[in-house]
Design an enzyme around this catalytic site. Structure first.
Site, PDB file in Angstrom:
ATOM      1  N   ASN A   7      33.738 -28.221 -11.226  1.00 44.29           N
ATOM      2  CA  ASN A   7      32.176 -27.346 -11.154  1.00 44.29           C
ATOM      3  C   ASN A   7      32.840 -26.654 -12.873  1.00 44.29           C
ATOM      4  O   ASN A   7      34.402 -25.830 -12.183  1.00 44.29           O
ATOM      5  CB  ASN A   7      31.769 -26.311 -10.291  1.00 44.29           C
ATOM      6  CG  ASN A   7      31.501 -24.955 -10.514  1.00 44.29           C
ATOM      7  OD1 ASN A   7      31.063 -25.192 -12.122  1.00 44.29           O
ATOM      8  ND2 ASN A   7      31.584 -23.896  -9.973  1.00 44.29           N
ATOM      9  N   LYS A   9      31.326 -24.597 -14.305  1.00 46.17           N
ATOM     10  CA  LYS A   9      31.089 -23.258 -14.800  1.00 46.17           C
ATOM     11  C   LYS A   9      30.948 -23.335 -16.431  1.00 46.17           C
ATOM     12  O   LYS A   9      29.789 -23.950 -16.802  1.00 46.17           O
ATOM     13  CB  LYS A   9      32.492 -22.200 -14.221  1.00 46.17           C
ATOM     14  CG  LYS A   9      32.703 -22.679 -12.970  1.00 46.17           C
ATOM     15  CD  LYS A   9      33.793 -21.444 -12.420  1.00 46.17           C
ATOM     16  CE  LYS A   9      34.083 -22.088 -11.148  1.00 46.17           C
ATOM     17  NZ  LYS A   9      34.844 -20.712 -10.162  1.00 46.17           N
ATOM     18  N   HIS A  85      25.864 -21.339  -5.106  1.00 47.28           N
ATOM     19  CA  HIS A  85      28.310 -20.701  -5.545  1.00 47.28           C
ATOM     20  C   HIS A  85      27.703 -18.816  -5.125  1.00 47.28           C
ATOM     21  O   HIS A  85      27.287 -18.715  -5.959  1.00 47.28           O
ATOM     22  CB  HIS A  85      27.776 -21.629  -6.984  1.00 47.28           C
ATOM     23  CG  HIS A  85      29.405 -21.077  -7.435  1.00 47.28           C
ATOM     24  ND1 HIS A  85      30.086 -20.128  -7.560  1.00 47.28           N
ATOM     25  CD2 HIS A  85      29.883 -22.579  -7.091  1.00 47.28           C
ATOM     26  CE1 HIS A  85      31.232 -20.105  -7.674  1.00 47.28           C
ATOM     27  NE2 HIS A  85      31.639 -21.473  -7.561  1.00 47.28           N
ATOM     28  N   GLU A  87      29.140 -17.440  -7.390  1.00 46.83           N
ATOM     29  CA  GLU A  87      28.903 -16.776  -8.903  1.00 46.83           C
ATOM     30  C   GLU A  87      27.381 -16.222  -8.789  1.00 46.83           C
ATOM     31  O   GLU A  87      27.318 -15.320  -9.503  1.00 46.83           O
ATOM     32  CB  GLU A  87      29.502 -17.135  -9.631  1.00 46.83           C
ATOM     33  CG  GLU A  87      31.383 -17.720  -9.862  1.00 46.83           C
ATOM     34  CD  GLU A  87      31.855 -18.069 -10.809  1.00 46.83           C
ATOM     35  OE1 GLU A  87      31.127 -19.431 -10.736  1.00 46.83           O
ATOM     36  OE2 GLU A  87      33.725 -18.624 -10.217  1.00 46.83           O
ATOM     37  N   GLU A 154      33.399 -22.260   0.153  1.00 46.46           N
ATOM     38  CA  GLU A 154      33.454 -21.458  -0.357  1.00 46.46           C
ATOM     39  C   GLU A 154      34.295 -20.038  -0.490  1.00 46.46           C
ATOM     40  O   GLU A 154      33.776 -18.939   0.335  1.00 46.46           O
ATOM     41  CB  GLU A 154      33.184 -21.718  -1.238  1.00 46.46           C
ATOM     42  CG  GLU A 154      32.807 -22.656  -2.356  1.00 46.46           C
ATOM     43  CD  GLU A 154      33.243 -22.676  -4.215  1.00 46.46           C
ATOM     44  OE1 GLU A 154      34.005 -23.048  -4.478  1.00 46.46           O
ATOM     45  OE2 GLU A 154      32.071 -22.389  -4.358  1.00 46.46           O
ATOM     46  N   GLY A 160      39.077 -19.211  -7.952  1.00 49.16           N
ATOM     47  CA  GLY A 160      39.474 -18.558  -9.000  1.00 49.16           C
ATOM     48  C   GLY A 160      40.932 -17.922  -9.594  1.00 49.16           C
ATOM     49  O   GLY A 160      41.407 -16.996 -10.479  1.00 49.16           O
ATOM     50  N   SER A 196      40.762 -22.522  -5.181  1.00 51.25           N
ATOM     51  CA  SER A 196      41.528 -22.433  -5.721  1.00 51.25           C
ATOM     52  C   SER A 196      42.660 -23.903  -5.458  1.00 51.25           C
ATOM     53  O   SER A 196      43.228 -23.883  -4.979  1.00 51.25           O
ATOM     54  CB  SER A 196      42.952 -21.298  -5.407  1.00 51.25           C
ATOM     55  OG  SER A 196      42.349 -20.717  -6.465  1.00 51.25           O
TER      56      SER A 196
END
Ligand code: PGA
Length: 234
Positions: A7, A9, A85, A87, A154, A160, A196
């Protein structure tokens, strides 16, 4: 065979993607590789590497300035789309209900949705991890699924962050997702782990029962980081 999805982003350029596709095309692997790239890169010729969008509109067409429909994504040749996702849930307010509508759009336009679910740090600390995961799956997956879908677990607090849940935590989450999907008549649906993932932990994570692959953010941007993840499993 595992599914390894990157991904990107809001990172990278068309040139970076062309180079990544060249590098990935040269490796010997049976794993399926998917790159979730910004919309502007979706028309890139990607050979055997599948491309995905990182989101789609919940609407079919119309006066939704700035949005991109599932049909438009499918017309680029992309085969997949990420949906829900962390975000998009955090910054765009996507709820399980929105995610479900977007997944319906994906399915009716021939895209395989990669539906993301997972708990925040607050939810984890409140002891709600399993509840959030199960309701995420039950409420985000459309009631009629007539072609493939993929789920990505996730843990949102680990994205991250350079930290991952323990192997036992990942195993319990994936076991619950597999059981829930089975109960919904969707047994066998692949479930990816994301947050991660890097070359040094990919094999261990993908050896956990019910982990059918990984969704990789930061470590998918450079071939030197991404290729060791893909080749860590045969
Ligand atoms: P990360 O991101 O690998 O950088 O933690 C994962 C994701 O957001 O899909």
């Amino acid at each position: 065979m595992k599914i390894i999805a990157g991904n990107w982003k809001m990172n990278g350029t068309h040139e970076n993607l062309v180079k990544m596709i060249q590098d990935l095309s040269a490796i010997d692997t049976k794993n399926a590789i998917i790159l979730c790239v910004p919309y502007t890169m979706l028309c890139t010729d990607s050979g055997k590497i599948a491309l995905a969008s990182q989101d789609i509109s919940a609407h079919d067409h119309g006066a939704y300035t700035g949005e991109i429909s599932a049909k438009m994504v499918a017309a680029t040749g992309a085969k997949y789309t990420l949906i829900g996702h962390s975000e998009c849930r955090q910054y765009h307010g996507d709820t399980n209900a929105t995610v479900r509508t977007k997944a319906e759009q994906a399915l009716s336009n021939g895209l395989t949705p990669i539906i993301c679910v997972g708990e925040t740090m607050d939810e984890k600390q409140a002891g709600k991890t399993m509840e959030i995961i199960e309701s995420g799956v039950r409420e985000s997956v459309p009631s009629v699924v007539n072609s493939n879908i993929i789920i990505a677990y996730e843990p949102r607090w680990a994205i991250g962050a350079g930290i991952t849940p323990t192997s036992n935590e990942i195993e319990s989450a994936h076991e619950l997702i597999a059981k829930t999907l089975d109960d919904m008549g969707l047994g066998g649906t692949p479930v990816l782990y994301g947050a991660s993932v890097k070359g040094s932990n990919a094999l261990e994570i993908m050896s956990i029962p019910h982990v059918d692959g990984v969704l990789v953010g930061g470590a998918s941007l450079k071939s030197d980081d991404f290729i060791p993840i893909i080749t860590s499993v045969k």
